[in-house]
Structure formats: C-alpha cells, structure tokens
Design an enzyme around this catalytic site. Structure first.
Site, short mmCIF file in Angstrom:
data_model
loop_
_atom_site.label_atom_id
_atom_site.label_comp_id
_atom_site.label_asym_id
_atom_site.label_seq_id
_atom_site.Cartn_x
_atom_site.Cartn_y
_atom_site.Cartn_z
N TYR A 93 0.85 -1.19 0.00
CA TYR A 93 0.00 0.00 0.00
C TYR A 93 0.89 1.24 0.00
O TYR A 93 1.71 1.42 0.90
CB TYR A 93 -0.92 0.02 1.22
CG TYR A 93 -2.13 0.91 1.05
CD1 TYR A 93 -3.33 0.39 0.54
CD2 TYR A 93 -2.09 2.26 1.35
CE1 TYR A 93 -4.43 1.18 0.36
CE2 TYR A 93 -3.18 3.07 1.15
CZ TYR A 93 -4.36 2.53 0.66
OH TYR A 93 -5.46 3.34 0.47
N SER A 94 0.73 2.08 -1.01
CA SER A 94 1.50 3.32 -1.12
C SER A 94 3.00 3.01 -1.06
O SER A 94 3.50 2.28 -1.91
CB SER A 94 1.06 4.31 -0.04
OG SER A 94 1.48 5.63 -0.35
N MET A 95 3.73 3.51 -0.06
CA MET A 95 5.16 3.20 0.03
C MET A 95 5.43 1.70 -0.03
O MET A 95 6.43 1.25 -0.57
CB MET A 95 5.76 3.78 1.30
CG MET A 95 7.23 3.43 1.51
SD MET A 95 7.78 3.53 3.23
CE MET A 95 6.91 2.14 3.96
#
Length: 254
Positions: free
Chosen positions: A95-97
């Site tokens: 998720y994201s990073m």
C-alpha cells in the site's frame, strides 16, 4: 479458530501462524504505518490463507530502532526474516510506500531465479519506474503540511509537538523510500493495481503504468475514496483482494 500468536520476530509482531496454510499474503505498509494497519484482515481472507503483516523499524513496537531511508539495505535486513516463511506459495500486497518494497523484493528474487509471488496487488501508488519529485528538501514545517494533505496522520499527532517530533524521522525516511525510483524491470507474475477515484496524490491514470512492470496478466481496479481508501472502502477492498487471491491460487477456496 486461529491459534494465539507465539511470534517473537520483530518483523511480524502480529502474525498468527496458520499450521495448515496453503498460501501466505505478505502485507507492506504505507509511509508511517505499522503492522497493525492490517489488523483484522486475516479473518477476511479465504480459508487456508495466512496474513503476514510486515513491521518496519522506527514505528510501533520498533519505534526506538532507526528507520531505513533506502530500499537495498532494508531488503538486506528483511530477507533473512522472510526466508523461513517462503515454504508456502505467497502473494504480495503493498500500500502506497509498501508497493516499492514489494516490487523491489520481486525484482531482486527474479534476478536470482528465486520463487516469485503468485501475484501482487499494488495499491494507492504510482508505478515506481517513473520519476517523481523528492520531498527530502522540505523543511519540517512544509513536510508537516504535506502530511496534513495526505489525511493519514491522526489529528492528535499534530496536536502534540513531542509525539510529532518522535515520528518525523521515520516518516521522512519512508517518504525517501516512496520517492525513490526502481528499475523498469517487469516481473514474471500477475499484477493488479488498486486506486481510489478521488485520490489527489495518485490519479487513476498513473496506475496504468504498473502494466509496464509485469509480463503476466495486469488488472486495474478503482474504489471510492481518497488516498487512504483502505480505511474508508475496507470491505470492497478486501473483497477484491480475496478475488485476486482465489484467482491466483484456486485451491484456497472462496
């Protein structure tokens, strides 16, 4: 019933081992997030699937450990902890990073000829082989304002100067990882990109570039909400993740 958690590995503090697991799902968090952001997800996955949420240094139970600012040394430290858990087929969820960590691992293992995930779900992130502006040069005031715009940091953190100062180094380190580029090397496993309709940081058009990072099947899904749709659209997100898991590993069942 899943057994009580006997894990003492700091990388996986919330893991609840499933003795007869047919598949493991390794979950990598967003910037500033800890293993607890995936609490409750295991119960929502198909029978026979064990969730393994990764805890990075510098947060939650590892708050006193220095965070990593670059992916290669992070992978060097993480891989020995992951190795004993690769005796089952597995899937990556980032998720994201966390998408950067997941993809970098898959790229590294592909070069070695090691087993790859049955599939990867990359959520709330643009493809990391495309250049993006670094946030490293922002002073603390500008960086805190950036955090406010992401709407992922609890309001009480901004209200307590000491708490904010404690977590800023980890957040800055995570943004350094998130802003770094990875090679445009496609991996030989299917990849699904998840995004939100109103995410101001990751337009849906950016998610299409993930297609360039797989030689397998590519799928794209969108959900209502903004950048942290994993909170506001939790049920449809988990339903989509279940569907992908069953598609990649039909033997686990619905």
């Amino acid at each position: 019933m899943r057994p009580a958690n006997p894990s003492t590995n700091p990388w996986f503090p919330t893991r609840q081992p499933l003795p007869n697991a047919r598949l493991r799902v390794f979950c990598f968090p967003y910037a500033g997030g800890g293993a607890s952001v995936y609490n409750g997800w295991g119960a929502a996955l198909p029978a026979g699937v064990e969730l393994v949420s990764v805890q990075l240094p510098g947060r939650e139970r590892r708050i006193m450990e220095p965070p990593f600012r670059q992916i290669p040394p992070l992978l060097d430290a993480l891989e020995p902890a992951l190795a004993p858990l690769l005796d089952k087929p597995f899937v990556f969820f980032g998720y994201s990073m966390g998408t950067r960590i997941a993809l970098a691992l898959a790229q590294r293992w592909q070069v070695r000829g090691a087993p790859l995930p049955l599939g990867m779900v990359m959520a709330a992130a643009g493809a990391p082989h495309r250049a993006r502006e670094s946030r490293d040069a922002l002073d603390d005031a500008a960086f805190v304002e950036l955090l406010r715009k992401y709407e992922g940091t609890p309001a009480e953190v901004f209200a307590h100067k000491e708490l904010l100062e404690m977590i800023l180094p980890s957040l800055r380190a995570d943004f350094s990882i998130a802003d770094g580029m990875l090679p445009a090397v496609p991996v030989r496993c299917p990849l699904s990109a998840f995004g939100a309709l109103e995410d101001p940081h990751v337009p849906l058009s950016e998610l299409e570039y993930w297609r360039e990072l797989t030689t397998g099947e590519f799928r794209f899904r969108h959900f209502p909400g903004k950048h942290f749709f994993m909170r506001t659209a939790r049920e449809p997100l988990l339903a989509a993740l279940r569907e992908e898991i069953v598609r990649w590993c039909p033997e686990v069942g619905p």
